[in-house]
Design a protein around this motif. Structure first.
Motif, short mmCIF file in Angstrom:
data_model
loop_
_atom_site.label_atom_id
_atom_site.label_comp_id
_atom_site.label_asym_id
_atom_site.label_seq_id
_atom_site.Cartn_x
_atom_site.Cartn_y
_atom_site.Cartn_z
N PHE A 358 0.85 -1.19 0.00
CA PHE A 358 0.00 0.00 0.00
C PHE A 358 0.88 1.24 0.00
O PHE A 358 1.83 1.32 0.80
N GLY A 359 0.58 2.20 -0.86
CA GLY A 359 1.44 3.38 -0.85
C GLY A 359 1.18 4.36 -1.96
O GLY A 359 0.04 4.58 -2.38
N VAL A 360 2.25 4.93 -2.46
CA VAL A 360 2.22 5.94 -3.51
C VAL A 360 2.95 5.36 -4.72
O VAL A 360 4.10 4.95 -4.61
N HIS A 361 2.27 5.35 -5.85
CA HIS A 361 2.80 4.67 -7.03
C HIS A 361 3.30 5.71 -8.03
O HIS A 361 2.54 6.24 -8.83
N GLY A 362 4.58 6.02 -7.98
CA GLY A 362 5.17 6.89 -8.98
C GLY A 362 5.46 8.30 -8.49
O GLY A 362 4.94 8.76 -7.47
N GLY A 363 6.33 8.99 -9.24
CA GLY A 363 6.77 10.34 -8.89
C GLY A 363 5.76 11.40 -9.26
O GLY A 363 4.92 11.21 -10.15
N ALA A 364 5.84 12.54 -8.60
CA ALA A 364 4.89 13.64 -8.78
C ALA A 364 5.11 14.37 -10.10
O ALA A 364 6.23 14.45 -10.61
N LEU A 365 4.03 14.94 -10.62
CA LEU A 365 4.08 15.84 -11.77
C LEU A 365 4.43 17.23 -11.27
O LEU A 365 3.80 17.74 -10.33
N GLU A 366 5.42 17.89 -11.89
CA GLU A 366 5.84 19.22 -11.49
C GLU A 366 5.42 20.24 -12.54
O GLU A 366 5.63 20.03 -13.74
N ASP A 367 4.84 21.36 -12.09
CA ASP A 367 4.54 22.43 -13.04
C ASP A 367 5.69 23.44 -13.05
O ASP A 367 6.65 23.31 -12.29
N PRO A 368 5.65 24.46 -13.93
CA PRO A 368 6.80 25.36 -14.06
C PRO A 368 7.14 26.15 -12.80
O PRO A 368 8.27 26.63 -12.67
N ASP A 369 6.20 26.30 -11.86
CA ASP A 369 6.46 27.02 -10.62
C ASP A 369 6.91 26.09 -9.49
O ASP A 369 7.08 26.55 -8.35
N GLY A 370 7.08 24.81 -9.80
CA GLY A 370 7.51 23.87 -8.77
C GLY A 370 6.39 23.27 -7.96
O GLY A 370 6.65 22.55 -6.99
N VAL A 371 5.13 23.52 -8.31
CA VAL A 371 4.02 22.88 -7.63
C VAL A 371 3.98 21.41 -8.04
O VAL A 371 4.13 21.09 -9.23
N LEU A 372 3.78 20.54 -7.07
CA LEU A 372 3.73 19.10 -7.32
C LEU A 372 2.31 18.58 -7.22
O LEU A 372 1.56 18.98 -6.31
N TYR A 373 1.95 17.69 -8.14
CA TYR A 373 0.62 17.08 -8.19
C TYR A 373 0.81 15.56 -8.22
O TYR A 373 1.55 15.05 -9.07
#
Length: 426
Positions: A358-373
């Motif tokens: 159980f967990g988090v599957h994969g790295g975050a998407l980063e936008d040009p301002d460094g916000v992570l989704y």
């Protein structure tokens, strides 16, 4: 191997993060664990070289501001393949939403574990489902057409410049589908085609099925085929010189030339189920079931290992400041941030179940301002800014293993195992 759609669960309470240097956001949820993939039986893995292992510090803020770092869109493009392209950086070219403003929530007829991608003009969105269909949506969420893939589709579709959509399925088939939904050709392959394709510099379409890595010309004939010693779940990443990097359940990371010849094979001591990412100088980062992220030089030498303490099974991402973003499974599930030197410099935790699966599957998407989704298996999506502030959360009603996408107008696309695609508007 067991894989399947979402678990049932009870709702829970959201606890706000304390404004400390150590930022960990906890969700109190009653959750039933699901086994995504049964771990491969094996003898104990060889111990990593202590000189190359960077231990994890106590939990710290996921934030790493971009102050002093020149903003860069290197590798950013409309979302037309897993993590945006062949190097698998996972950088959005547009600013994503800063608040939760829901648009359409579209049912697509089956659980989704693959990233939603777009046509070159972004007027059509493509969703591969575990019901075995490729669904084409309009920008407002209406269905244009569906195509039968013959079996469950875990792989993110890959869209070429001419609009052709390439996608495989568990039926042992790899498809080329025209923008109007017609099947241009189907290739029978040896094993489940679960690996998301990438388009190499020479125009070949590279993907994996079973133990084999294939390079297929756009007309459908095989240019070359390389066989690993174990099943390949990981999506290949491709360097600027055409070298293909792919991990396998034989515990190795392979480098394969653009002609299909092995350049090197590096034993990492555990399954390599997560897709690698290729950095600006040709370095490769990859996660393993030993619970680490490994930096590998272009000639196949381990530079360092960052110990994260849980399976790293999803594709990694690479932030604009050079940090590696990695989803981590239990017993302490979280999104982790690893510096270019191999130090774990940030974490964002979710309440675990105690289960390693159980967990988090994969790295975050980063936008040009460094916000992570990013999405998690607690059925939520998070947006976290460069100061570590949670901008919003989205309840997705089921696991969000699929990477997220941001369109050129800033719309965030979220696919979940509830069988829905949710539009979060800018």
């Amino acid at each position: 191997m067991t894989r399947g759609p979402a678990r049932s669960r009870a709702s829970g309470a959201w606890l706000r993060a304390a404004p400390l240097a150590a930022l960990t956001v906890t969700l109190v949820l009653a959750v039933g664990a699901r086994l995504r993939r049964a771990p491969t039986a094996r003898t104990s893995a060889p111990a990593p070289d202590p000189a190359l292992t960077v231990p994890a510090p106590p939990a710290s803020s996921l934030a790493r501001t971009l102050r002093g770092v020149a903003p860069s869109n290197e590798g950013a493009a409309p979302p037309r393949a897993l993590h945006g392209g062949r190097r698998r950086l996972h950088r959005a070219s547009a600013r994503g939403p800063r608040r939760l403003r829901l648009g359409p929530r579209v049912e697509v007829g089956g659980a989704v574990a693959a990233q939603v991608v777009a046509s070159p003009d972004e007027q059509t969105l493509y969703v591969a489902t575990l019901a075995g269909r490729l669904v084409a949506l309009t920008r407002d969420g209406a269905t244009r057409w569906t195509a039968d893939l013959g079996g469950r589709a875990y792989a993110t579709p890959c869209v070429a410049d001419d609009g052709t959509v390439y996608v495989g399925s568990d039926a042992g088939r790899f498809h080329a589908i025209a923008p109007d939904g017609r099947v241009r050709w189907k290739l029978e392959v040896d094993g489940e085609a679960d690996s998301s394709a990438a388009i190499a510099p020479d125009g070949n379409v590279v993907f994996a099925a079973g133990r084999s890595v294939y390079a297929v010309r756009p007309r459908g004939d095989v240019a070359w085929r390389f066989e690993a010693k174990g099943k390949v779940f990981a999506a290949p990443a491709i360097g600027d010189d055409g070298t293909v990097f792919v991990g396998s359940q034989d515990d190795r990371l392979y480098a394969i030339s653009s002609a299909g010849v092995q350049r090197w094979a590096l034993a990492l001591g555990a399954d390599v189920d997560g897709g690698p990412v290729v950095g600006a100088t040709g370095e490769i980062y990859v996660g393993t079931d030993a619970g680490d992220v490994v930096r590998v030089t272009p000639d196949g030498v381990v530079a360092w290992r960052a110990a994260l303490g849980g399976y790293v099974r999803g594709p990694l991402a690479l932030a604009r400041n050079g940090d590696v973003l990695a989803g981590v499974y239990g017993p302490t599930p979280r999104m982790a941030r690893v510096s270019p030197a191999g130090a774990v410099v940030g974490e964002f935790g979710i309440q675990g179940t105690g289960a390693k699966e159980f967990g988090v599957h994969g790295g975050a998407l980063e936008d040009p301002d460094g916000v992570l989704y990013f999405g998690t298996q607690d059925d939520h999506v998070y947006a976290v800014d460069g100061e570590g502030t949670v901008l919003f959360t989205l309840a997705a009603r089921a696991d969000v293993d699929a990477p997220l996408s941001i369109l050129s107008d800033g719309t965030l696309l979220v696919a979940s195992e509830a069988g829905e695609v949710t539009f979060v508007l800018p």
